[in-house]
Design an enzyme around this catalytic site. Sequence first.
Site, PDB file in Angstrom:
ATOM      1  N   TYR A 229       1.591   8.880   0.080  1.00  0.00           N
ATOM      2  CA  TYR A 229       1.621   9.730   1.887  1.00  0.00           C
ATOM      3  C   TYR A 229       2.417  10.763   1.395  1.00  0.00           C
ATOM      4  O   TYR A 229       2.450  11.027   2.098  1.00  0.00           O
ATOM      5  CB  TYR A 229       2.559   7.983   1.458  1.00  0.00           C
ATOM      6  CG  TYR A 229       2.243   6.659   2.070  1.00  0.00           C
ATOM      7  CD1 TYR A 229       0.336   6.845   2.097  1.00  0.00           C
ATOM      8  CD2 TYR A 229       2.486   5.612   2.979  1.00  0.00           C
ATOM      9  CE1 TYR A 229      -0.357   5.397   2.775  1.00  0.00           C
ATOM     10  CE2 TYR A 229       1.582   4.630   3.384  1.00  0.00           C
ATOM     11  CZ  TYR A 229       0.243   4.707   3.108  1.00  0.00           C
ATOM     12  OH  TYR A 229      -0.176   3.196   3.623  1.00  0.00           O
TER      13      TYR A 229
ATOM     14  N   LYS B 141      -4.933  -0.399  -9.605  1.00  0.00           N
ATOM     15  CA  LYS B 141      -6.176  -0.410  -9.164  1.00  0.00           C
ATOM     16  C   LYS B 141      -6.663   0.222 -10.432  1.00  0.00           C
ATOM     17  O   LYS B 141      -6.942   1.567 -10.055  1.00  0.00           O
ATOM     18  CB  LYS B 141      -6.737   0.407  -8.152  1.00  0.00           C
ATOM     19  CG  LYS B 141      -8.406   0.550  -7.840  1.00  0.00           C
ATOM     20  CD  LYS B 141      -9.064  -0.638  -7.022  1.00  0.00           C
ATOM     21  CE  LYS B 141     -10.183  -0.511  -6.759  1.00  0.00           C
ATOM     22  NZ  LYS B 141     -10.904  -1.985  -6.565  1.00  0.00           N
TER      23      LYS B 141
ATOM     24  N   ASP C 240      -7.827  -5.094  -5.268  1.00  0.00           N
ATOM     25  CA  ASP C 240      -8.837  -5.869  -3.922  1.00  0.00           C
ATOM     26  C   ASP C 240      -8.443  -7.475  -4.003  1.00  0.00           C
ATOM     27  O   ASP C 240      -8.554  -8.493  -3.829  1.00  0.00           O
ATOM     28  CB  ASP C 240     -10.012  -4.970  -4.199  1.00  0.00           C
ATOM     29  CG  ASP C 240     -10.177  -4.935  -6.104  1.00  0.00           C
ATOM     30  OD1 ASP C 240      -9.564  -5.339  -6.444  1.00  0.00           O
ATOM     31  OD2 ASP C 240     -11.295  -4.673  -6.194  1.00  0.00           O
TER      32      ASP C 240
ATOM     33  N   ASP D 143       2.005  -0.879   1.879  1.00  0.00           N
ATOM     34  CA  ASP D 143       2.280  -1.229   2.778  1.00  0.00           C
ATOM     35  C   ASP D 143       1.322  -2.133   2.784  1.00  0.00           C
ATOM     36  O   ASP D 143       1.358  -3.122   4.469  1.00  0.00           O
ATOM     37  CB  ASP D 143       1.579   0.540   3.340  1.00  0.00           C
ATOM     38  CG  ASP D 143       1.612   0.710   4.784  1.00  0.00           C
ATOM     39  OD1 ASP D 143       2.115  -0.120   5.788  1.00  0.00           O
ATOM     40  OD2 ASP D 143       1.215   1.742   5.120  1.00  0.00           O
TER      41      ASP D 143
ATOM     42  N   ASP E   4       2.408  -5.945   4.621  1.00  0.00           N
ATOM     43  CA  ASP E   4       2.113  -7.079   6.264  1.00  0.00           C
ATOM     44  C   ASP E   4       0.558  -7.835   6.575  1.00  0.00           C
ATOM     45  O   ASP E   4       1.176  -9.094   6.815  1.00  0.00           O
ATOM     46  CB  ASP E   4       0.669  -5.294   6.689  1.00  0.00           C
ATOM     47  CG  ASP E   4       2.032  -4.241   7.689  1.00  0.00           C
ATOM     48  OD1 ASP E   4       3.455  -4.342   7.885  1.00  0.00           O
ATOM     49  OD2 ASP E   4       1.549  -4.057   8.461  1.00  0.00           O
TER      50      ASP E   4
END
Length: 362
Positions: free
Chosen positions: A138, A193, A225, A249, A253
Amino acid sequence: MSTMKIAVLPGDGIGPEIVAEALKVLQALDLRFELEQALVGGAAYDAHGHPLPEATLALAKGADAVLFGAVGDWKYDKLDRPLRPEQAILGLRKNLGLFANFRPAICYEQLTHASSLKPELVAGLDILIIRELTGDIYFGQPRGRRESPDGAFKGAPEAFDTMRYARPEIERIAHVAFQAARKRSKKVTSVDKANVLETFQFWKDVVTEVHAQYPDVELEHMYVDNAAMQLVKAPKKFDVVFTGNMFGDILSDEAAMLTGSIGMLPSASLNERNQGLYEPSHGSAPDIAGKGVANPLATILSAAMMLRFSLNQEQAAQRIERAVQAVLSQGLRTADIHSDGTRRVGTAEMGDAVVAALRAQG
Ligand code: NAD
């Protein structure tokens, strides 16, 4: 005890309505606060031409904590990006160095039915997602658009971002996660990851090194994942989950939705001095703004987190959390969590009920 200084930034949409209820609750405690309000987001843009005016930023910097409502409205969508209300949050994060984001996902027994998962999967769920907030793809440079310099699409227009983490950035968020776990069930899942990304192999290596200082805390590593799958398959397996900015992020959620009601979820963003910004996990909900129907509990619970993490008032934090539980047990519900057999109340009535429950504690 010195007076605790809180910068109050209600913002836009339902922000002012829900923050007013959190202030009612704080003022019902037997504590001394210095509360100062300022404009932020679209409200600040309308008044001063900028979503984060200098005076608002100075107030936030000088406070022990910031109590934040929400910002944004569709009517600002056409503004240049730096002037949009949401930039105020990024500006506060950057200027206050708020690198650690805490998002608890708690499924209250009284609201189990609100989750889209089977009740037995979520009943009693209590996990804490810790997201690194100031690094990763980001913020990584370089980024932009250009002509593709190589590969099968050489010469075609392309866009690119840069994923990067420096060792100290990983170390400090790892320390935050291990220390948080010590106050809970001493179990941490670091999400990465590492099988594909160099950045997250490095993340995993550094987390493993830091873990050596916390032999009492159990550490597991999980690919993002798999973490996304496990969160909906068996969420109660987790306790503290921590990860980088982008994965955090998304996973925070996802975890929020396990609880079924966005109006219930608080959040905290902290810097190295435990100065923090406390806000509900939801946005400014322009669709219901001004109607007096928004759920103020996420903001009230954010105020409890503020007492715990920035103001060192654990007992007061627990009192608020118990008062919220009591109100839910009384069957009071705002529209977003209302179901048959419960009593529907508005924003102010919900705040009043929490205050009454606090007072009833004696
Ligand atoms: P939102 O979270 O504002 O609303 C999503 C849905 O949830 C809406 O139907 C809304 O009515 C409902 N909702 C949200 N909070 C609620 C509450 N406390 N009680 C009852 N219902 C509630 O997300 P959105 O609609 O995608 O975005 C609206 C605006 O908020 C946009 O401008 C967006 O940029 C902004 N936003 C701000 C923040 C923030 O301030 N931190 C976060 C997310 C979105």
